[in-house]
Design a protein around this motif. Structure first.
Motif: not given
Length: 101
Positions: A11-13, A67-71, A83-85, A61-62
């Motif tokens: 979650l983008l805070t 946010l979804h990451f894939r690598a 990135l999540v951290g 992105a507000p």
């Protein structure tokens, strides 16, 4: 296993969302990994290159966006975790909204 895909969401805070400074920090961090890293604003995309500052900033992105990451690659697990951290730590902008009260 080098071709396995790692995914995570966070979650983008950050109060201004994925704006200039957070975008720069995110792409700089993404570029430190060999894996192909993509960012999505939805679980099924559309996906953008997390190493492209132009594309990441264009996502706009507000605050409150997931946010979804894939690598995919040898260091995919470490890349997604880092990135999540970064997002969870509010892009390391300590004191951004803390008063000296």
């Amino acid at each position: 296993m080098a071709d396995s895909e790692t995914t995570a969401s966070v979650l983008l805070t950050h109060e201004v969302g994925l704006h200039a400074r957070p975008s720069v920090k995110l792409t700089k961090l993404a570029k430190t990994f060999q894996s192909a890293i993509e960012l999505g604003l939805g679980g099924d995309g559309p996906w953008i290159d997390a190493k492209s500052i132009v594309k990441v900033m264009a996502a706009k992105a507000p605050q409150g966006t997931t946010l979804h990451f894939r690598a995919r690659g040898a260091d995919a697990d470490a890349a997604v975790a880092a990135l999540v951290g970064l997002v969870e730590r509010d892009f390391d902008e300590v004191g951004a909204h803390v008063g000296n009260g």
